[in-house]
Scaffold this motif. Structure first.
Motif, PDB file in Angstrom:
ATOM      1  N   LYS A 110      18.117  -1.132  -0.020  1.00 37.70           N
ATOM      2  CA  LYS A 110      18.513   0.001   0.835  1.00 37.70           C
ATOM      3  C   LYS A 110      17.344   0.993   0.981  1.00 37.70           C
ATOM      4  O   LYS A 110      17.007   1.428   2.084  1.00 37.70           O
ATOM      5  N   HIS A 111      16.690   1.322  -0.130  1.00 39.51           N
ATOM      6  CA  HIS A 111      15.585   2.293  -0.101  1.00 39.51           C
ATOM      7  C   HIS A 111      14.335   1.704   0.565  1.00 39.51           C
ATOM      8  O   HIS A 111      13.642   2.387   1.304  1.00 39.51           O
ATOM      9  N   LEU A 112      14.066   0.440   0.295  1.00 35.52           N
ATOM     10  CA  LEU A 112      12.863  -0.196   0.853  1.00 35.52           C
ATOM     11  C   LEU A 112      12.959  -0.344   2.370  1.00 35.52           C
ATOM     12  O   LEU A 112      11.959  -0.250   3.078  1.00 35.52           O
ATOM     13  N   THR A 113      14.185  -0.551   2.872  1.00 33.09           N
ATOM     14  CA  THR A 113      14.390  -0.648   4.327  1.00 33.09           C
ATOM     15  C   THR A 113      13.973   0.660   5.005  1.00 33.09           C
ATOM     16  O   THR A 113      13.316   0.657   6.046  1.00 33.09           O
ATOM     17  N   VAL A 114      14.341   1.777   4.393  1.00 31.94           N
ATOM     18  CA  VAL A 114      13.989   3.107   4.937  1.00 31.94           C
ATOM     19  C   VAL A 114      12.475   3.323   4.863  1.00 31.94           C
ATOM     20  O   VAL A 114      11.846   3.749   5.838  1.00 31.94           O
ATOM     21  N   LEU A 115      11.882   3.008   3.707  1.00 31.24           N
ATOM     22  CA  LEU A 115      10.453   3.278   3.498  1.00 31.24           C
ATOM     23  C   LEU A 115       9.558   2.391   4.363  1.00 31.24           C
ATOM     24  O   LEU A 115       8.479   2.813   4.783  1.00 31.24           O
ATOM     25  N   ALA A 116      10.004   1.166   4.653  1.00 32.63           N
ATOM     26  CA  ALA A 116       9.201   0.259   5.486  1.00 32.63           C
ATOM     27  C   ALA A 116       9.008   0.846   6.883  1.00 32.63           C
ATOM     28  O   ALA A 116       7.928   0.732   7.481  1.00 32.63           O
ATOM     29  N   LYS A 117      10.051   1.486   7.402  1.00 37.96           N
ATOM     30  CA  LYS A 117       9.961   2.108   8.743  1.00 37.96           C
ATOM     31  C   LYS A 117       9.080   3.347   8.707  1.00 37.96           C
ATOM     32  O   LYS A 117       8.329   3.626   9.645  1.00 37.96           O
ATOM     33  N   LYS A 118       9.165   4.089   7.603  1.00 33.26           N
ATOM     34  CA  LYS A 118       8.420   5.351   7.501  1.00 33.26           C
ATOM     35  C   LYS A 118       6.932   5.126   7.219  1.00 33.26           C
ATOM     36  O   LYS A 118       6.076   5.837   7.735  1.00 33.26           O
ATOM     37  N   HIS A 119       6.629   4.138   6.377  1.00 34.63           N
ATOM     38  CA  HIS A 119       5.234   3.905   5.964  1.00 34.63           C
ATOM     39  C   HIS A 119       4.700   2.611   6.575  1.00 34.63           C
ATOM     40  O   HIS A 119       4.612   1.579   5.915  1.00 34.63           O
ATOM     41  N   VAL A 120       4.324   2.717   7.845  1.00 36.48           N
ATOM     42  CA  VAL A 120       3.845   1.545   8.593  1.00 36.48           C
ATOM     43  C   VAL A 120       2.506   1.049   8.035  1.00 36.48           C
ATOM     44  O   VAL A 120       2.120  -0.092   8.253  1.00 36.48           O
ATOM     45  N   GLU A 121       1.817   1.911   7.274  1.00 38.16           N
ATOM     46  CA  GLU A 121       0.513   1.523   6.708  1.00 38.16           C
ATOM     47  C   GLU A 121       0.651   0.483   5.592  1.00 38.16           C
ATOM     48  O   GLU A 121      -0.332  -0.104   5.150  1.00 38.16           O
ATOM     49  N   THR A 122       1.876   0.262   5.132  1.00 36.23           N
ATOM     50  CA  THR A 122       2.127  -0.649   4.006  1.00 36.23           C
ATOM     51  C   THR A 122       3.101  -1.745   4.423  1.00 36.23           C
ATOM     52  O   THR A 122       4.031  -1.497   5.189  1.00 36.23           O
ATOM     53  N   LYS A 123       2.874  -2.947   3.906  1.00 35.25           N
ATOM     54  CA  LYS A 123       3.768  -4.069   4.200  1.00 35.25           C
ATOM     55  C   LYS A 123       4.826  -4.161   3.097  1.00 35.25           C
ATOM     56  O   LYS A 123       4.493  -4.155   1.914  1.00 35.25           O
ATOM     57  N   PHE A 124       6.103  -4.227   3.489  1.00 40.36           N
ATOM     58  CA  PHE A 124       7.220  -4.297   2.538  1.00 40.36           C
ATOM     59  C   PHE A 124       7.893  -5.661   2.631  1.00 40.36           C
ATOM     60  O   PHE A 124       8.396  -6.043   3.691  1.00 40.36           O
ATOM     61  N   LEU A 125       7.899  -6.383   1.506  1.00 43.08           N
ATOM     62  CA  LEU A 125       8.438  -7.740   1.478  1.00 43.08           C
ATOM     63  C   LEU A 125       9.451  -7.908   0.345  1.00 43.08           C
ATOM     64  O   LEU A 125       9.449  -7.129  -0.601  1.00 43.08           O
ATOM     65  N   LYS A 126      10.261  -8.965   0.452  1.00 42.89           N
ATOM     66  CA  LYS A 126      11.121  -9.348  -0.682  1.00 42.89           C
ATOM     67  C   LYS A 126      11.004 -10.851  -0.876  1.00 42.89           C
ATOM     68  O   LYS A 126      10.814 -11.607   0.081  1.00 42.89           O
ATOM     69  N   LEU A 127      11.104 -11.281  -2.134  1.00 42.78           N
ATOM     70  CA  LEU A 127      10.968 -12.693  -2.468  1.00 42.78           C
ATOM     71  C   LEU A 127      11.977 -13.029  -3.567  1.00 42.78           C
ATOM     72  O   LEU A 127      12.065 -12.299  -4.568  1.00 42.78           O
ATOM     73  N   ASN A 128      12.712 -14.102  -3.365  1.00 42.70           N
ATOM     74  CA  ASN A 128      13.714 -14.518  -4.339  1.00 42.70           C
ATOM     75  C   ASN A 128      13.011 -15.020  -5.611  1.00 42.70           C
ATOM     76  O   ASN A 128      12.265 -15.994  -5.572  1.00 42.70           O
ATOM     77  N   ALA A 129      13.252 -14.335  -6.718  1.00 43.07           N
ATOM     78  CA  ALA A 129      12.570 -14.664  -7.978  1.00 43.07           C
ATOM     79  C   ALA A 129      12.893 -16.093  -8.439  1.00 43.07           C
ATOM     80  O   ALA A 129      12.052 -16.766  -9.039  1.00 43.07           O
ATOM     81  N   GLU A 130      14.096 -16.543  -8.132  1.00 41.18           N
ATOM     82  CA  GLU A 130      14.488 -17.893  -8.563  1.00 41.18           C
ATOM     83  C   GLU A 130      13.756 -18.996  -7.794  1.00 41.18           C
ATOM     84  O   GLU A 130      13.645 -20.124  -8.241  1.00 41.18           O
ATOM     85  N   LYS A 131      13.236 -18.630  -6.601  1.00 38.57           N
ATOM     86  CA  LYS A 131      12.486 -19.601  -5.798  1.00 38.57           C
ATOM     87  C   LYS A 131      10.983 -19.479  -6.022  1.00 38.57           C
ATOM     88  O   LYS A 131      10.197 -20.148  -5.359  1.00 38.57           O
ATOM     89  N   SER A 132      10.585 -18.577  -6.907  1.00 36.72           N
ATOM     90  CA  SER A 132       9.147 -18.376  -7.119  1.00 36.72           C
ATOM     91  C   SER A 132       8.791 -18.318  -8.606  1.00 36.72           C
ATOM     92  O   SER A 132       8.263 -17.313  -9.078  1.00 36.72           O
TER      93      SER A 132
END
Length: 227
Positions: A110-132
């Motif tokens: 929820k928080h990362l979705t908001v911050l990704a829009k606000k801070h375009v200078e940074t790339k925001f990703l998610k990765l399933n820990a069980e698949k990595s």
């Protein structure tokens, strides 16, 4: 007493004189600046305008470049291989290692979705820990959620669980933003020495000024997996 009165008067005069002098200097400086603007010919004003336009254009181009690389939105990447590719092409990356069954990962989302829009200078990703498993082993990720904070292709810092965020599920987006600012992985405009949760009384005084070094040098081995 007369002598005391006289010395007070002299002191007053000196102070008044100093204030007048300071005011005079400030006024002279302002006059000089005004004069400079008045004397600026049209060519100079045009050049100034051009420089401003170029700076704006450059900032716009930079933003477009970021957006073309997938900045500006919070995205899931399918595999470990994608992680290396994504990290290679962006200077600042925040990657959330999550698990579907962990409720706190949804709070982080929820928080990362908001911050990704606000801070375009940074790339925001998610990765399933069980698949990595390879990445989790390599980055020594033992607690879910964990954010890996990557600069110039190197993982510089981690946000492990909610410990640095006021130790509560109710932390604000501003608190996470501050924490990412501490790691210099976003352009943070607030005061790093004044964490947002300090003003929230319910956290008491146990979270006074966090030292960046203790955040960076934390040992994660003692943390247990928190579902």
């Amino acid at each position: 007493k007369m002598a005391a009165d006289t010395s007070v008067e002299i002191l007053q005069k000196v102070l008044e004189n100093e204030i007048l002098q300071t005011t005079k200097v400030v006024e002279e400086h302002l006059d000089a600046e005004m004069q400079k603007l008045d004397q600026m010919d049209e060519d100079e004003l045009e050049r100034l305008k051009q420089r401003r336009l170029e700076a704006l254009k450059k900032a716009q181009q930079q933003k477009q470049e970021w957006l073309s690389k997938g900045h500006g939105e919070y995205r899931e990447i399918p595999s470990e291989r994608d992680f290396f590719q994504e990290v290679k092409e962006s200077k600042n990356v925040v990657c959330h290692f999550y698990r579907d069954t962990t409720f706190r990962c949804q709070i982080m989302d929820k928080h990362l979705t908001v911050l990704a829009k606000k801070h375009v200078e940074t790339k925001f990703l998610k990765l399933n820990a069980e698949k990595s498993p390879f990445l989790c082993e390599r980055l020594r990720i033992k607690v879910i959620p964990t954010l890996a904070l990557v600069k110039d292709g190197k993982t510089q810092d981690y946000v492990v669980g909610f410990t640095d965020l006021g130790n509560t599920d109710d932390f604000s987006t501003e608190t996470l933003e501050w924490r990412l600012g501490c790691a210099d992985v976003i352009n943070y405009s607030g005061n790093l020495m004044d964490p947002p949760f300090q003003s929230q009384k319910k956290f008491g005084t146990s979270f006074t000024k966090l030292d960046k070094k203790t955040i960076r040098g934390k040992k994660y081995d003692s943390d247990s997996d928190d579902d």
